[in-house]
Design a protein around this motif. Sequence first.
Motif, PDB file in Angstrom:
ATOM      1  N   GLY A  46       9.554 -62.079  31.523  1.00  0.00           N
ATOM      2  CA  GLY A  46      10.578 -61.115  31.902  1.00  0.00           C
ATOM      3  C   GLY A  46      11.364 -61.669  33.073  1.00  0.00           C
ATOM      4  O   GLY A  46      10.789 -61.934  34.139  1.00  0.00           O
ATOM      5  N   ARG A  56      13.717 -59.300  28.652  1.00  0.00           N
ATOM      6  CA  ARG A  56      12.451 -59.684  28.039  1.00  0.00           C
ATOM      7  C   ARG A  56      12.701 -60.868  27.113  1.00  0.00           C
ATOM      8  O   ARG A  56      13.396 -60.740  26.099  1.00  0.00           O
ATOM      9  CB  ARG A  56      11.840 -58.511  27.283  1.00  0.00           C
ATOM     10  CG  ARG A  56      11.409 -57.370  28.201  1.00  0.00           C
ATOM     11  CD  ARG A  56      10.615 -56.316  27.456  1.00  0.00           C
ATOM     12  NE  ARG A  56      10.139 -55.277  28.343  1.00  0.00           N
ATOM     13  CZ  ARG A  56       8.987 -55.325  29.017  1.00  0.00           C
ATOM     14  NH1 ARG A  56       8.221 -56.403  28.893  1.00  0.00           N
ATOM     15  NH2 ARG A  56       8.612 -54.338  29.793  1.00  0.00           N
ATOM     16  N   ILE A  90      15.714 -56.287  33.802  1.00  0.00           N
ATOM     17  CA  ILE A  90      14.778 -57.300  33.323  1.00  0.00           C
ATOM     18  C   ILE A  90      15.139 -57.673  31.889  1.00  0.00           C
ATOM     19  O   ILE A  90      15.291 -56.797  31.035  1.00  0.00           O
ATOM     20  CB  ILE A  90      13.320 -56.800  33.373  1.00  0.00           C
ATOM     21  CG1 ILE A  90      12.881 -56.542  34.813  1.00  0.00           C
ATOM     22  CG2 ILE A  90      12.397 -57.798  32.681  1.00  0.00           C
ATOM     23  CD1 ILE A  90      12.648 -57.785  35.647  1.00  0.00           C
ATOM     24  N   SER A 123      10.863 -61.732  38.768  1.00  0.00           N
ATOM     25  CA  SER A 123      10.580 -62.224  37.421  1.00  0.00           C
ATOM     26  C   SER A 123       9.086 -62.443  37.219  1.00  0.00           C
ATOM     27  O   SER A 123       8.306 -62.506  38.178  1.00  0.00           O
ATOM     28  CB  SER A 123      11.337 -63.533  37.156  1.00  0.00           C
ATOM     29  OG  SER A 123      12.734 -63.303  37.093  1.00  0.00           O
ATOM     30  N   THR A 124       8.681 -62.561  35.954  1.00  0.00           N
ATOM     31  CA  THR A 124       7.285 -62.824  35.630  1.00  0.00           C
ATOM     32  C   THR A 124       6.811 -64.115  36.289  1.00  0.00           C
ATOM     33  O   THR A 124       7.560 -65.092  36.363  1.00  0.00           O
ATOM     34  CB  THR A 124       7.130 -62.947  34.102  1.00  0.00           C
ATOM     35  OG1 THR A 124       7.618 -61.750  33.486  1.00  0.00           O
ATOM     36  CG2 THR A 124       5.673 -63.147  33.708  1.00  0.00           C
TER      37      THR A 124
END
Length: 262
Positions: free
Chosen positions: A10, A5, A3, A61-62
């Motif tokens: 993320g 950031r 991931i 992913s976010t």
Amino acid sequence: MKIARLGDIGLHYRVDGDPDGAPVVFANSLGTDLRLWDQILPLLPQGLKFIRYDKRGHGLSTCPPAPYSMGALVTDAERLLDQLGVRDCVFVGLSIGGMIAQGLATKRLDLVRAIVLSNTGAKIGTKDMWQDRIGAVRAGGIEALADPILERWFSTGFRETDEFLAWRHMLLRQPVEGYIGCCQAIAGTDFYTPTAALTLPALGIAGSVDGSTPPDLVRETIGLIKGSDFRLIQGAGHLPCVEKPEEYAAILTEFLTAQGHV
């Protein structure tokens, strides 16, 4: 699983191949994750560094609340490549991934030396069309539109295979908010003018039975870039890297070789 950031986002990404090789970056389509490219990577030349990622609202992913802008999606890709120290990549984008490719090449030519615009357009559909789709998904979930979406994605023959079920499951498990957010990003994008100003090597790839971004749209878009090339994959829908991986990989290998990237 890795991931990156990137501020409040993320991004899930994966690196395969030679870690010291020339970078090739892949951006996937609406409603899919980085597994979209699984079948073609083993068919591409050795010695390259393959980077794949899930855009916001997709895969691992976010998934922030909608709406998303195309500018945000382009910035996500930009920040990921900066964090990974990538320069002079060949960026391969399919569908919305191809829109991200156009935006990134316009913004950061230091990151991108060549682009592949696969099954995409400088503008895809109309705002009204996307609003209708968003409304239907909000009312009934992605499953309410799954069958017509999959008919555009794949040829009739492929939809009769066992493998097709996995892609249907991937679509149905897509977060609704991420799907809607990316629909909104596509609806608000018109890259005709910036794409026509690009001066880098470019290849367009289309599927002959693509119901989402028909061959004429891809041909028109890639034709905006002087000196570009266009290839048509017969019998393939919106995801030719899934239906015709050998042919897709051969076309991509030819382009990578021509750019001296191999």
